[in-house]
Design a protein around this motif. Structure first.
Motif, PDB file in Angstrom:
ATOM      1  N   ALA A 196     -50.543 -41.729  21.775  1.00  0.00           N
ATOM      2  CA  ALA A 196     -49.090 -41.858  21.903  1.00  0.00           C
ATOM      3  C   ALA A 196     -48.457 -41.940  20.525  1.00  0.00           C
ATOM      4  O   ALA A 196     -48.750 -42.868  19.759  1.00  0.00           O
ATOM      5  CB  ALA A 196     -48.740 -43.099  22.726  1.00  0.00           C
ATOM      6  N   ASP A 197     -47.596 -40.985  20.219  1.00  0.00           N
ATOM      7  CA  ASP A 197     -46.957 -40.911  18.907  1.00  0.00           C
ATOM      8  C   ASP A 197     -45.572 -41.535  18.980  1.00  0.00           C
ATOM      9  O   ASP A 197     -44.608 -40.895  19.393  1.00  0.00           O
ATOM     10  CB  ASP A 197     -46.877 -39.455  18.446  1.00  0.00           C
ATOM     11  CG  ASP A 197     -46.441 -39.335  16.991  1.00  0.00           C
ATOM     12  OD1 ASP A 197     -46.220 -40.372  16.342  1.00  0.00           O
ATOM     13  OD2 ASP A 197     -46.311 -38.193  16.505  1.00  0.00           O
ATOM     14  N   ASP A 198     -45.483 -42.809  18.598  1.00  0.00           N
ATOM     15  CA  ASP A 198     -44.221 -43.546  18.547  1.00  0.00           C
ATOM     16  C   ASP A 198     -43.428 -43.373  19.843  1.00  0.00           C
ATOM     17  O   ASP A 198     -42.250 -42.964  19.824  1.00  0.00           O
ATOM     18  CB  ASP A 198     -43.389 -43.061  17.353  1.00  0.00           C
ATOM     19  CG  ASP A 198     -42.582 -44.191  16.723  1.00  0.00           C
ATOM     20  OD1 ASP A 198     -42.604 -45.307  17.275  1.00  0.00           O
ATOM     21  OD2 ASP A 198     -41.920 -43.953  15.703  1.00  0.00           O
ATOM     22  N   PRO A 199     -44.029 -43.688  20.998  1.00  0.00           N
ATOM     23  CA  PRO A 199     -43.370 -43.394  22.273  1.00  0.00           C
ATOM     24  C   PRO A 199     -42.127 -44.225  22.545  1.00  0.00           C
ATOM     25  O   PRO A 199     -41.335 -43.873  23.416  1.00  0.00           O
ATOM     26  CB  PRO A 199     -44.460 -43.715  23.301  1.00  0.00           C
ATOM     27  CG  PRO A 199     -45.298 -44.754  22.631  1.00  0.00           C
ATOM     28  CD  PRO A 199     -45.318 -44.358  21.185  1.00  0.00           C
ATOM     29  N   ALA A 200     -41.941 -45.328  21.808  1.00  0.00           N
ATOM     30  CA  ALA A 200     -40.770 -46.171  22.034  1.00  0.00           C
ATOM     31  C   ALA A 200     -39.676 -45.936  21.000  1.00  0.00           C
ATOM     32  O   ALA A 200     -38.693 -46.674  20.966  1.00  0.00           O
ATOM     33  CB  ALA A 200     -41.181 -47.645  22.022  1.00  0.00           C
ATOM     34  N   ARG A 201     -39.825 -44.910  20.179  1.00  0.00           N
ATOM     35  CA  ARG A 201     -38.849 -44.655  19.126  1.00  0.00           C
ATOM     36  C   ARG A 201     -37.472 -44.362  19.714  1.00  0.00           C
ATOM     37  O   ARG A 201     -37.328 -43.585  20.646  1.00  0.00           O
ATOM     38  CB  ARG A 201     -39.285 -43.466  18.271  1.00  0.00           C
ATOM     39  CG  ARG A 201     -38.379 -43.215  17.069  1.00  0.00           C
ATOM     40  CD  ARG A 201     -38.911 -42.095  16.205  1.00  0.00           C
ATOM     41  NE  ARG A 201     -38.836 -40.808  16.863  1.00  0.00           N
ATOM     42  CZ  ARG A 201     -39.307 -39.671  16.361  1.00  0.00           C
ATOM     43  NH1 ARG A 201     -39.937 -39.691  15.203  1.00  0.00           N
ATOM     44  NH2 ARG A 201     -39.182 -38.536  17.033  1.00  0.00           N
ATOM     45  N   GLY A 202     -36.460 -45.012  19.171  1.00  0.00           N
ATOM     46  CA  GLY A 202     -35.090 -44.782  19.598  1.00  0.00           C
ATOM     47  C   GLY A 202     -34.683 -45.526  20.851  1.00  0.00           C
ATOM     48  O   GLY A 202     -33.537 -45.395  21.291  1.00  0.00           O
ATOM     49  N   LEU A 203     -35.586 -46.313  21.434  1.00  0.00           N
ATOM     50  CA  LEU A 203     -35.254 -47.048  22.651  1.00  0.00           C
ATOM     51  C   LEU A 203     -34.836 -48.475  22.315  1.00  0.00           C
ATOM     52  O   LEU A 203     -35.273 -49.049  21.316  1.00  0.00           O
ATOM     53  CB  LEU A 203     -36.461 -47.078  23.601  1.00  0.00           C
ATOM     54  CG  LEU A 203     -37.045 -45.731  24.023  1.00  0.00           C
ATOM     55  CD1 LEU A 203     -38.188 -45.950  25.009  1.00  0.00           C
ATOM     56  CD2 LEU A 203     -35.975 -44.834  24.641  1.00  0.00           C
ATOM     57  N   ASP A 204     -34.008 -49.048  23.167  1.00  0.00           N
ATOM     58  CA  ASP A 204     -33.639 -50.452  22.984  1.00  0.00           C
ATOM     59  C   ASP A 204     -34.861 -51.320  23.284  1.00  0.00           C
ATOM     60  O   ASP A 204     -35.827 -50.862  23.915  1.00  0.00           O
ATOM     61  CB  ASP A 204     -32.472 -50.819  23.894  1.00  0.00           C
ATOM     62  CG  ASP A 204     -32.826 -50.696  25.372  1.00  0.00           C
ATOM     63  OD1 ASP A 204     -33.450 -51.633  25.913  1.00  0.00           O
ATOM     64  OD2 ASP A 204     -32.519 -49.650  25.982  1.00  0.00           O
ATOM     65  N   PRO A 205     -34.875 -52.578  22.827  1.00  0.00           N
ATOM     66  CA  PRO A 205     -36.071 -53.416  22.978  1.00  0.00           C
ATOM     67  C   PRO A 205     -36.580 -53.540  24.415  1.00  0.00           C
ATOM     68  O   PRO A 205     -37.788 -53.511  24.654  1.00  0.00           O
ATOM     69  CB  PRO A 205     -35.623 -54.771  22.422  1.00  0.00           C
ATOM     70  CG  PRO A 205     -34.569 -54.427  21.416  1.00  0.00           C
ATOM     71  CD  PRO A 205     -33.842 -53.250  22.000  1.00  0.00           C
ATOM     72  N   ARG A 206     -35.671 -53.674  25.370  1.00  0.00           N
ATOM     73  CA  ARG A 206     -36.113 -53.813  26.764  1.00  0.00           C
ATOM     74  C   ARG A 206     -36.787 -52.535  27.250  1.00  0.00           C
ATOM     75  O   ARG A 206     -37.850 -52.581  27.872  1.00  0.00           O
ATOM     76  CB  ARG A 206     -34.919 -54.160  27.654  1.00  0.00           C
ATOM     77  CG  ARG A 206     -35.306 -54.317  29.118  1.00  0.00           C
ATOM     78  CD  ARG A 206     -34.121 -54.728  29.957  1.00  0.00           C
ATOM     79  NE  ARG A 206     -34.471 -54.849  31.367  1.00  0.00           N
ATOM     80  CZ  ARG A 206     -33.628 -55.221  32.314  1.00  0.00           C
ATOM     81  NH1 ARG A 206     -32.376 -55.533  32.002  1.00  0.00           N
ATOM     82  NH2 ARG A 206     -34.027 -55.296  33.572  1.00  0.00           N
ATOM     83  N   SER A 207     -36.174 -51.396  26.984  1.00  0.00           N
ATOM     84  CA  SER A 207     -36.747 -50.122  27.420  1.00  0.00           C
ATOM     85  C   SER A 207     -38.064 -49.844  26.701  1.00  0.00           C
ATOM     86  O   SER A 207     -39.016 -49.351  27.304  1.00  0.00           O
ATOM     87  CB  SER A 207     -35.754 -48.987  27.154  1.00  0.00           C
ATOM     88  OG  SER A 207     -34.564 -49.169  27.886  1.00  0.00           O
ATOM     89  N   ALA A 208     -38.120 -50.165  25.408  1.00  0.00           N
ATOM     90  CA  ALA A 208     -39.360 -49.989  24.660  1.00  0.00           C
ATOM     91  C   ALA A 208     -40.470 -50.832  25.267  1.00  0.00           C
ATOM     92  O   ALA A 208     -41.613 -50.386  25.397  1.00  0.00           O
ATOM     93  CB  ALA A 208     -39.150 -50.369  23.193  1.00  0.00           C
ATOM     94  N   GLY A 209     -40.125 -52.052  25.674  1.00  0.00           N
ATOM     95  CA  GLY A 209     -41.113 -52.917  26.306  1.00  0.00           C
ATOM     96  C   GLY A 209     -41.652 -52.340  27.602  1.00  0.00           C
ATOM     97  O   GLY A 209     -42.848 -52.469  27.904  1.00  0.00           O
TER      98      GLY A 209
END
Length: 235
Positions: free
Chosen positions: A153-166
């Motif tokens: 997974a290459d930075d799959p949470a990039r650009g997401l807010d903390p809740r969505s990244a979680g």
């Protein structure tokens, strides 16, 4: 493993071992070589020197046909850009790897993954109808649906807010806990270490902290004290 792009050295004597059933986070600032490491691990790029092995199988000298089979059966890749097909529904995007390889997945697995990702009510939607976080969850479930040995997974949470990244990171972590898979994730955000079993720090193409650097809550506590990666050298 060493990797050059022309005269530029992207990786220098980089060694990484991921135990079975393990979530490894590779952290480092932009330009550290994280994406190059993942691409070499997936066989998308070949190292200039050194070897890459997946589940005990040396993939370094495989031809492209063999690598295509490997990536369809043993390895899945999650891009930060999601790479969903806009002309297909969410359900069609999710099952695309199965259709391409003429394989099937246990219905219970598909239902469980869709439910965990909160996609049950979106299966008939088009990707463009979803917010970015939901699109990334579709990409993660698509990577899991073939039950690969390894998810990269290459930075799959990039650009997401903390809740969505979680939500994205927790879904990846659940694959390790419940499906005996491996996840190798690269990111510039040290907060992702809170979800990992082990953390590796990469800088200028070299490992500067071996596995064993704090993971889980310990890493989260340390990450809070780290300065911005681009502005200061915390190592």
């Amino acid at each position: 493993m060493t990797k050059y792009y022309g005269a530029k050295k992207a990786l220098e004597d980089t060694t990484l071992r991921c135990p079975k059933k393990d979530f490894t986070a590779v952290l480092g600032p932009p330009g550290a070589g994280k994406t190059t490491l993942l691409r070499c691990a997936a066989g998308l790029d070949r190292p200039t020197s050194g070897t890459v092995s997946i589940a005990g199988q040396n993939i370094t000298d495989m031809n492209e046909a063999a690598l295509d089979v490997l990536r369809s059966e043993r390895v899945s890749y999650v891009f930060s850009s999601r790479n969903l097909l806009p002309s297909l529904t969410v359900a069609e995007n999710l099952t695309l790897p199965l259709r391409l390889t003429k394989r099937s997945a246990p219905p219970s697995l598909v239902i469980d993954l869709v439910r965990r990702a909160g996609l049950s009510e979106h299966l008939d939607s088009m990707p463009t109808d979803l917010c970015q976080s939901r699109q990334q969850l579709v990409a993660v479930v698509r990577a899991m649906i073939t039950s690969p040995a390894v998810i990269l997974a290459d930075d799959p949470a990039r650009g997401l807010d903390p809740r969505s990244a979680g939500e994205v990171l927790d879904l990846l972590a659940s694959y390790v806990r419940e499906h005996d898979g491996n996840v190798l994730l690269a990111s510039h955000d040290p907060m992702v270490a809170a979800y990992a079993d082990q953390t590796v720090l990469l800088k200028s193409g070299r490992v500067v902290r071996e596995p064993g650097f704090p993971a889980g809550k310990a890493a989260l506590e340390r990450a809070v004290h780290l300065a911005v990666w681009e502005a200061r050298d915390p190592f």
